[in-house]
Design a protein around this motif. Structure first.
Motif, mmCIF file in Angstrom:
data_model
loop_
_atom_site.group_PDB
_atom_site.id
_atom_site.type_symbol
_atom_site.label_atom_id
_atom_site.label_comp_id
_atom_site.label_asym_id
_atom_site.label_seq_id
_atom_site.Cartn_x
_atom_site.Cartn_y
_atom_site.Cartn_z
ATOM 1 N N ASP A 34 0.838 -1.203 0.000
ATOM 2 C CA ASP A 34 0.000 0.000 0.000
ATOM 3 C C ASP A 34 0.868 1.246 0.000
ATOM 4 O OD1 ASP A 34 -2.323 -1.622 0.324
ATOM 5 O OD2 ASP A 34 -1.845 -1.787 2.456
ATOM 6 N N TRP A 35 0.481 2.199 -0.815
ATOM 7 C CA TRP A 35 1.159 3.500 -0.873
ATOM 8 C C TRP A 35 0.135 4.557 -0.472
ATOM 9 C CZ3 TRP A 35 2.986 6.199 -6.052
ATOM 10 C CH2 TRP A 35 3.655 7.393 -5.741
ATOM 11 N N VAL A 36 0.401 5.215 0.642
ATOM 12 C CA VAL A 36 -0.490 6.250 1.162
ATOM 13 C C VAL A 36 0.227 7.590 1.110
ATOM 14 C CG1 VAL A 36 -1.833 7.059 3.152
ATOM 15 C CG2 VAL A 36 -1.642 4.602 2.683
ATOM 16 N N ILE A 37 -0.398 8.549 0.435
ATOM 17 C CA ILE A 37 0.178 9.893 0.327
ATOM 18 C C ILE A 37 -0.667 10.830 1.194
ATOM 19 C CG2 ILE A 37 0.802 11.782 -1.231
ATOM 20 C CD1 ILE A 37 0.953 9.696 -3.483
ATOM 21 N N GLU A 38 -0.056 11.362 2.228
ATOM 22 C CA GLU A 38 -0.763 12.220 3.178
ATOM 23 C C GLU A 38 -0.214 13.638 3.104
ATOM 24 O OE1 GLU A 38 -1.887 12.521 7.953
ATOM 25 O OE2 GLU A 38 -0.411 11.060 7.271
ATOM 26 N N VAL A 39 -1.105 14.621 3.179
ATOM 27 C CA VAL A 39 -0.722 16.029 3.148
ATOM 28 C C VAL A 39 -0.936 16.639 4.530
ATOM 29 C CG1 VAL A 39 -1.209 18.294 2.148
ATOM 30 C CG2 VAL A 39 -1.304 16.243 0.708
ATOM 31 N N ASP A 40 0.082 17.309 5.012
ATOM 32 C CA ASP A 40 -0.020 18.081 6.258
ATOM 33 C C ASP A 40 0.171 19.547 5.867
ATOM 34 O OD1 ASP A 40 0.015 19.175 8.760
ATOM 35 O OD2 ASP A 40 1.522 17.808 9.582
ATOM 36 N N PRO A 41 -0.913 20.265 5.563
ATOM 37 C CA PRO A 41 -0.805 21.632 5.034
ATOM 38 C C PRO A 41 -0.132 22.610 5.984
ATOM 39 C CG PRO A 41 -3.028 20.764 4.765
ATOM 40 C CD PRO A 41 -2.313 19.850 5.688
ATOM 41 N N ASP A 42 -0.154 22.301 7.300
ATOM 42 C CA ASP A 42 0.306 23.267 8.303
ATOM 43 C C ASP A 42 1.438 22.720 9.166
ATOM 44 O OD1 ASP A 42 -1.719 25.368 7.766
ATOM 45 O OD2 ASP A 42 -3.129 23.832 8.424
ATOM 46 N N GLU A 43 2.248 21.821 8.613
ATOM 47 C CA GLU A 43 3.277 21.159 9.411
ATOM 48 C C GLU A 43 4.178 22.138 10.151
ATOM 49 O OE1 GLU A 43 7.096 19.886 10.599
ATOM 50 O OE2 GLU A 43 6.812 21.109 8.796
ATOM 51 N N HIS A 44 4.673 23.148 9.443
ATOM 52 C CA HIS A 44 5.595 24.083 10.086
ATOM 53 C C HIS A 44 4.910 24.855 11.214
ATOM 54 C CE1 HIS A 44 9.134 26.757 10.308
ATOM 55 N NE2 HIS A 44 8.246 27.694 10.587
ATOM 56 N N LEU B 57 -4.281 12.161 0.590
ATOM 57 C CA LEU B 57 -4.446 12.619 -0.791
ATOM 58 C C LEU B 57 -4.712 11.440 -1.737
ATOM 59 C CD1 LEU B 57 -4.248 15.197 -2.595
ATOM 60 C CD2 LEU B 57 -1.860 14.568 -2.987
ATOM 61 N N PHE B 58 -3.897 10.408 -1.636
ATOM 62 C CA PHE B 58 -4.061 9.204 -2.462
ATOM 63 C C PHE B 58 -3.806 7.970 -1.602
ATOM 64 C CE2 PHE B 58 -2.388 12.309 -5.626
ATOM 65 C CZ PHE B 58 -3.410 12.265 -6.564
#
Length: 395
Positions: free
Chosen positions: A334-344, A382-383
């Protein structure tokens, strides 16, 4: 879809330099005669004729530019730093007066009472921030009328019509707030914000595709970006494959390609994108076997850059590794693409809460805690891609 001009003349630069010359002038202009309703710059008043724009703006980050994550910092920033931030987060002097003592002058407060008679509950980026200067309205070319026709009809139009400026459809209009000044701080030879410079080097700029074409499609006032999963998905393509090596290991090759993004992805140094690879057994138990990060990682003091793996337009972030297939129970990769828009922001706010929480008032500390919770909740997947593990894989 209208595509703005990719070349900006000296005349246009002159307009923009004046339009965004901070601090902006108040809206008072005795030479312009308007009715009470026309002089009212509350966005709700604008909605009488521009309802769709108002509704879109309300859900945008422009309408949220003055929030908990911004307000709590007033105590820890110097007065000059605070006022400098307001140039983009609250451009009008009338809105700045709501949150900065520097702008609570007689002239500005008089203008605020006249042009915002019901007060300013949301001193963020407003309609007037971009479209109105000294009670003169500005906007992009009309889809139905020429600039000359608009000028001839202005006496019969609300607020004397508006002055047509092609710059409203040009990326250069956005540059003032989305690009660090030349004198701004650099890390590893790069400014903290270089989205305009990045765009200038791309085929998007050469083809005349402006910021507005993607972030304001059909002139929508939404300004969608990294926080919108559907918007982000439309600009990326994940591709991967599994092959069996001669010694029995499984070779995983993956790439995340930027297909429709006109600048580095993700923009700036705030967001991070995680490419995580798992094996899942027949019982549904998932185990992480590889992780790669796309983004620009900088320390919270903005003094050191650790890495910058952002994807330039048309290119890909590549991940390639081998996995020893010793587990006979594996069902899928499994390939999971996760976005953390506010990481910083999350990292910075956690550090501030730990180190500065004792010097903040209860109100500011609460604002910081609320913002930190909001930032943590902005993460999304995201995906998610899965490939079965057959008995035989291509070699």
């Amino acid at each position: 879809m209208s595509i703005g001009l990719s070349i900006v003349s000296c005349k246009k630069k002159s307009f923009l330099s004046e339009h965004w010359n901070h601090p902006l002038s108040t809206q008072r202009n005795p030479e312009v005669q308007l009715t009470h309703n026309e002089s009212n710059l509350d966005p709700k008043q604008c909605a009488n004729c521009h309802e769709s724009q108002m509704k879109a703006w309300q859900s945008s980050f422009h309408a949220k530019s003055i929030g908990n994550g911004f307000l709590w910092q007033k105590t820890v920033l110097s007065k000059d730093e605070w006022n400098s931030c307001l140039n983009c987060h609250s451009p009008l002097p009338e809105t700045k007066a709501e949150i900065s003592e520097t702008f609570q002058t007689i002239e500005i407060l008089d203008s605020k009472r006249k042009h915002f008679p019901s007060g300013i509950p949301n001193p963020s980026i407003q309609c007037a921030s971009c479209h109105i200067r000294k009670q003169i309205w500005y906007g992009p070319p009309s889809r139905n009328l020429t600039a000359k026709q608009i000028e001839s009809l202005k006496a019969n139009l609300p607020h004397n019509g508006y002055k047509v400026q092609e710059e409203f459809e040009s990326s250069s209009f956005c540059q003032s707030c989305h690009e660090s000044p030349d004198s701004g701080q650099k890390l590893n030879g790069k400014h903290l914000m270089e989205v305009y410079k990045e765009w200038e080097k791309t085929s998007f700029a050469k083809e005349g595709i402006q910021c507005q074409n993607c972030h304001m499609p059909d002139r929508e006032h939404t300004w969608k970006g990294i926080h919108d999963p559907d918007f982000v998905r439309a600009g990326l393509q994940p591709l991967w494959s599994l092959t069996r090596t001669t010694n029995g290991e499984i070779q995983i090759d993956a790439k995340l390609k930027s297909t429709r993004i006109g600048h580095k992805f993700p923009t700036y140094l705030i967001p991070k994108v995680y490419l995580r690879f798992y094996v899942t057994n027949r019982f549904g138990k998932r185990r992480l076997i590889e992780e790669s990060i796309v983004g620009r990682l900088v320390n919270t003091n903005l003094t050191e850059e650790y890495f910058d793996t952002r994807i330039t337009p048309g290119n890909s972030h590549l991940v390639s590794f081998r996995f020893a297939d010793n587990e006979k129970e594996i069902k899928t990769f499994d390939w999971v693409i996760e976005v953390d828009p506010d990481e910083h922001y999350i990292r910075s706010f956690e550090e501030s809460l730990r180190d500065k929480g004792n010097i903040l008032t209860d109100q500011l500390k609460k604002q910081l805690q609320l913002s930190l919770s909001e930032k943590k909740e902005s993460r999304y997947v995201l995906f998610t891609l899965s490939l079965p593990v057959p008995v035989l894989l291509p070699q």
